[in-house]
Design a protein around this motif. Structure first.
Motif, mmCIF file in Angstrom:
data_model
loop_
_atom_site.group_PDB
_atom_site.id
_atom_site.type_symbol
_atom_site.label_atom_id
_atom_site.label_comp_id
_atom_site.label_asym_id
_atom_site.label_seq_id
_atom_site.Cartn_x
_atom_site.Cartn_y
_atom_site.Cartn_z
ATOM 1 N N LEU A 178 0.829 -1.208 0.000
ATOM 2 C CA LEU A 178 0.000 0.000 0.000
ATOM 3 C C LEU A 178 0.866 1.263 0.000
ATOM 4 O O LEU A 178 0.511 2.262 -0.626
ATOM 5 C CB LEU A 178 -0.933 -0.002 1.215
ATOM 6 C CG LEU A 178 -1.990 -1.104 1.264
ATOM 7 C CD1 LEU A 178 -2.838 -0.967 2.521
ATOM 8 C CD2 LEU A 178 -2.875 -1.049 0.017
ATOM 9 N N ALA A 179 1.999 1.206 0.696
ATOM 10 C CA ALA A 179 2.899 2.362 0.725
ATOM 11 C C ALA A 179 3.440 2.659 -0.669
ATOM 12 O O ALA A 179 3.544 3.816 -1.090
ATOM 13 C CB ALA A 179 4.049 2.108 1.694
ATOM 14 N N ARG A 180 3.791 1.610 -1.404
ATOM 15 C CA ARG A 180 4.292 1.791 -2.772
ATOM 16 C C ARG A 180 3.217 2.422 -3.669
ATOM 17 O O ARG A 180 3.486 3.328 -4.442
ATOM 18 C CB ARG A 180 4.757 0.453 -3.339
ATOM 19 C CG ARG A 180 5.430 0.548 -4.711
ATOM 20 C CD ARG A 180 5.889 -0.822 -5.160
ATOM 21 N NE ARG A 180 6.926 -1.350 -4.301
ATOM 22 C CZ ARG A 180 8.226 -1.083 -4.445
ATOM 23 N NH1 ARG A 180 8.616 -0.277 -5.428
ATOM 24 N NH2 ARG A 180 9.115 -1.615 -3.634
ATOM 25 N N LYS A 181 1.967 1.918 -3.560
ATOM 26 C CA LYS A 181 0.876 2.493 -4.346
ATOM 27 C C LYS A 181 0.644 3.957 -4.002
ATOM 28 O O LYS A 181 0.407 4.791 -4.877
ATOM 29 C CB LYS A 181 -0.410 1.690 -4.110
ATOM 30 C CG LYS A 181 -0.408 0.304 -4.716
ATOM 31 C CD LYS A 181 -1.720 -0.418 -4.416
ATOM 32 C CE LYS A 181 -1.718 -1.830 -5.012
ATOM 33 N NZ LYS A 181 -2.988 -2.543 -4.686
ATOM 34 N N ALA A 182 0.734 4.273 -2.708
ATOM 35 C CA ALA A 182 0.534 5.661 -2.277
ATOM 36 C C ALA A 182 1.630 6.564 -2.820
ATOM 37 O O ALA A 182 1.364 7.676 -3.296
ATOM 38 C CB ALA A 182 0.502 5.730 -0.750
ATOM 39 N N LEU A 183 2.888 6.091 -2.786
ATOM 40 C CA LEU A 183 3.998 6.884 -3.316
ATOM 41 C C LEU A 183 3.836 7.120 -4.816
ATOM 42 O O LEU A 183 4.067 8.239 -5.305
ATOM 43 C CB LEU A 183 5.323 6.183 -3.043
ATOM 44 C CG LEU A 183 5.974 6.430 -1.678
ATOM 45 C CD1 LEU A 183 7.227 5.577 -1.540
ATOM 46 C CD2 LEU A 183 6.306 7.904 -1.484
ATOM 47 N N ILE A 184 3.442 6.093 -5.540
ATOM 48 C CA ILE A 184 3.242 6.242 -6.987
ATOM 49 C C ILE A 184 2.135 7.253 -7.268
ATOM 50 O O ILE A 184 2.218 8.043 -8.216
ATOM 51 C CB ILE A 184 2.916 4.872 -7.618
ATOM 52 C CG1 ILE A 184 4.150 3.958 -7.546
ATOM 53 C CG2 ILE A 184 2.454 5.014 -9.068
ATOM 54 C CD1 ILE A 184 3.883 2.526 -7.968
ATOM 55 N N PHE A 185 1.101 7.272 -6.415
ATOM 56 C CA PHE A 185 0.022 8.246 -6.573
ATOM 57 C C PHE A 185 0.550 9.670 -6.403
ATOM 58 O O PHE A 185 0.182 10.579 -7.165
ATOM 59 C CB PHE A 185 -1.083 7.969 -5.542
ATOM 60 C CG PHE A 185 -2.230 8.943 -5.593
ATOM 61 C CD1 PHE A 185 -3.344 8.692 -6.389
ATOM 62 C CD2 PHE A 185 -2.207 10.118 -4.847
ATOM 63 C CE1 PHE A 185 -4.395 9.593 -6.442
ATOM 64 C CE2 PHE A 185 -3.254 11.025 -4.887
ATOM 65 C CZ PHE A 185 -4.356 10.754 -5.695
ATOM 66 N N PHE A 186 1.431 9.875 -5.406
ATOM 67 C CA PHE A 186 1.901 11.221 -5.076
ATOM 68 C C PHE A 186 3.093 11.664 -5.923
ATOM 69 O O PHE A 186 3.437 12.851 -5.918
ATOM 70 C CB PHE A 186 2.292 11.305 -3.599
ATOM 71 C CG PHE A 186 1.128 11.335 -2.653
ATOM 72 C CD1 PHE A 186 0.170 12.333 -2.740
ATOM 73 C CD2 PHE A 186 0.992 10.360 -1.677
ATOM 74 C CE1 PHE A 186 -0.897 12.370 -1.859
ATOM 75 C CE2 PHE A 186 -0.073 10.387 -0.793
ATOM 76 C CZ PHE A 186 -1.032 11.393 -0.892
ATOM 77 N N ARG A 187 3.753 10.754 -6.616
ATOM 78 C CA ARG A 187 4.952 11.103 -7.370
ATOM 79 C C ARG A 187 4.657 11.120 -8.872
ATOM 80 O O ARG A 187 3.784 10.392 -9.352
ATOM 81 C CB ARG A 187 6.077 10.106 -7.091
ATOM 82 C CG ARG A 187 6.459 9.983 -5.617
ATOM 83 C CD ARG A 187 7.045 11.274 -5.070
ATOM 84 N NE ARG A 187 7.466 11.106 -3.688
ATOM 85 C CZ ARG A 187 6.750 11.501 -2.631
ATOM 86 N NH1 ARG A 187 5.582 12.096 -2.818
ATOM 87 N NH2 ARG A 187 7.206 11.328 -1.399
ATOM 88 N N PRO A 188 5.436 11.893 -9.636
ATOM 89 C CA PRO A 188 5.225 11.941 -11.086
ATOM 90 C C PRO A 188 5.819 10.750 -11.820
ATOM 91 O O PRO A 188 5.768 10.681 -13.042
ATOM 92 C CB PRO A 188 5.943 13.232 -11.483
ATOM 93 C CG PRO A 188 7.031 13.393 -10.469
ATOM 94 C CD PRO A 188 6.462 12.869 -9.188
ATOM 95 N N THR A 189 6.404 9.809 -11.077
ATOM 96 C CA THR A 189 7.044 8.647 -11.692
ATOM 97 C C THR A 189 6.737 7.397 -10.869
ATOM 98 O O THR A 189 6.611 7.477 -9.644
ATOM 99 C CB THR A 189 8.573 8.839 -11.769
ATOM 100 O OG1 THR A 189 9.178 7.623 -12.214
ATOM 101 C CG2 THR A 189 9.139 9.210 -10.414
ATOM 102 N N PRO A 190 6.633 6.237 -11.521
ATOM 103 C CA PRO A 190 6.426 4.999 -10.761
ATOM 104 C C PRO A 190 7.702 4.472 -10.113
ATOM 105 O O PRO A 190 7.660 3.491 -9.365
ATOM 106 C CB PRO A 190 5.917 4.025 -11.834
ATOM 107 C CG PRO A 190 6.480 4.538 -13.117
ATOM 108 C CD PRO A 190 6.522 6.035 -12.975
ATOM 109 N N ASP A 191 8.844 5.113 -10.397
ATOM 110 C CA ASP A 191 10.121 4.683 -9.832
ATOM 111 C C ASP A 191 10.277 5.262 -8.420
ATOM 112 O O ASP A 191 10.817 6.355 -8.233
ATOM 113 C CB ASP A 191 11.269 5.144 -10.735
ATOM 114 C CG ASP A 191 12.618 4.633 -10.245
ATOM 115 O OD1 ASP A 191 12.629 3.742 -9.368
ATOM 116 O OD2 ASP A 191 13.653 5.139 -10.723
#
Length: 448
Positions: A178-191
């Motif tokens: 879930l943390a990874r999904k949240a970061l991808i939501f907030f960041r302009p990149t999936p990396d």
């Protein structure tokens, strides 16, 4: 009240004055309760959940105030202000926490200032709506008071679509997916691999540490100077004089010789300057850093306290000196808005690790609201007793705040939470863990 005073003189009895003061101050009492409850609410509901739940207080308060005139009930306004105070106390603790944890470290300061920017915009909107040309009339004031529920309704419509804090999900709940999904939501990149690794390292360092309570943080020697620093900057933010200026802005303008009709419009002008300079702070926070803006802001505010004292002493001898008094208020606002206004909230979220951050935020916000309440009660008596020299007290606060920031507060711009914790290790007389040593070494390499 201001509109009525333009046409007639209102004389209040002692009991009426007490009731008026109680109605005003009950808001800050609620703020103290709400701020000290931040850690409990965040632990129970999470960052996002606590924000969503707190909106119920705002909406109930807005309904009570909006219907108080029809019910002919002052008690409804008092209860509403108390509930709104609790809501505001919770918000001042939870919002910086959430923003600090979802922000990339390179722009964490700028996004943190957005919280203060929203507050200044809210103040300006309230000043505009309270003008007699808008809702500041005997007929429409219930609508004006009920307007406070509008932002909460908007947040209830938007916030459910935003993820929980990634750090809360990974470190507190051990949900890396879930943390990874949240970061991808907030960041302009999936990396987002680097940030996930950083959070894992912090989680490893925190693995043997339980979520701390307020009492545990107060007793914890490893965060002693972080806590002292947060308490100090929240204390000085209130006692540097900013809320005294906003609470009694019209009184200050009246003492400076500004005509009654122009006082509300002058207040709007001050609010506009406050918003503009906070926007500037957003742009500068991650370029110049927290330390320079905080120390420089206190120094500028202190300078204008000196000039204000001189201006108030000479207002009866020099006709144009009232213009200088207004300029001093604006100058003070400029100094406050670029540093002392936003930075304490940013540092409160930055100076602590995940396990102690909610409790530390509760302590810092509680101190802020406590001295907000104290100053609101004491300032009229200070004004009566010290006269034009009242700003000398605020000058003293600005001076000691400037010195403390220069000597004690480290620069946190662009640093991870682990690195910031390491900056205080020597002062706290504690040894860094192996994980923290690795993190500090990597930071030195990056700097080189």
């Amino acid at each position: 009240e201001n509109n009525l005073q333009e046409t007639e003189t209102i004389v209040l009895t002692s009991s009426e004055k007490f009731l008026w003061a109680f109605t005003v101050s009950i808001y800050t009492v609620g703020g103290m309760i709400g701020s000290f409850s931040t850690g409990i609410c965040v632990k129970k509901f999470g960052r996002k959940g606590a924000l969503l739940a707190s909106n119920s207080l705002s909406i109930v308060g807005a309904i009570l105030m909006g219907t108080s005139k029809a019910a002919n009930s002052l008690e409804m306004i008092i209860i509403a202000r108390f509930l709104l105070g609790i809501f505001a106390g919770l918000a001042t603790g939870i919002v910086p926490l959430y923003l600090g944890e979802i922000s990339p470290k390179r722009i964490r300061g700028g996004l943190g200032v957005v919280n203060q920017l929203s507050i200044t915009i809210g103040i300006l909107c309230a000043q505009l709506l309270s003008l007699k040309e808008a809702l500041g009339t005997a007929e429409l004031w219930p609508v004006l008071l009920a307007f406070t529920g509008v932002p909460s309704v908007i947040q209830l419509c938007v916030l459910p679509f935003l993820p929980e804090s990634p750090r809360c999900l990974l470190i507190d709940k051990d949900r890396e997916d879930l943390a990874r999904k949240a970061l991808i939501f907030f960041r302009p990149t999936p990396d987002v691999g680097d940030e996930i690794r950083e959070m894992r390292e912090e989680a490893r360092a925190e693995s043997a540490t339980e979520q701390q309570t307020v009492i545990m943080v107060i007793k914890d020697k490893t965060v002693r100077w972080q806590l002292l620093s947060v308490v100090f900057i929240q204390f000085t933010q209130q006692l540097c004089g900013i809320n005294a200026i906003f609470f009694y802005l019209n009184t200050i303008f009246e003492a400076a010789g500004v005509a009654g009709d122009a006082q509300n419009y002058a207040s709007v002008g001050v609010g506009t300057v406050n918003v503009f300079m906070t926007v500037i702070s957003v742009l500068l926070m991650d370029r110049l850093g927290r330390k320079l803006l905080l120390a420089g802001g206190y120094a500028v505010a202190g300078l204008f306290c000196i000039i204000m004292t001189i201006a108030l002493n000479l207002q009866d001898q020099i006709s144009w000196i009232s213009n200088l008094s207004i300029a001093c208020v604006i100058g003070f606002i400029i100094g406050f808005a670029v540093g002392p206004g936003p930075v304490p909230w940013i540092l409160t979220a930055e100076l602590f690790r995940q396990s102690s951050r909610p409790a530390a935020s509760a302590i810092g916000c509680g101190v802020n609201w406590t001295f907000n309440f104290a100053l609101a009660l004491v300032f009229p008596f200070m004004q009566d007793g010290m006269g034009p020299y009242v700003f000398i007290f605020f000058l003293f606060i600005c001076v000691i705040a400037t010195a403390y920031v220069i000597i004690i507060i480290p620069e946190t711009k662009g640093k991870t939470f682990q690195e910031i914790n390491g900056l205080f290790a020597k002062r706290n007389n504690v040894k860094l863990s192996d994980v923290e040593m690795e993190e500090s070494t990597r930071h030195i390499v990056r700097e080189q």
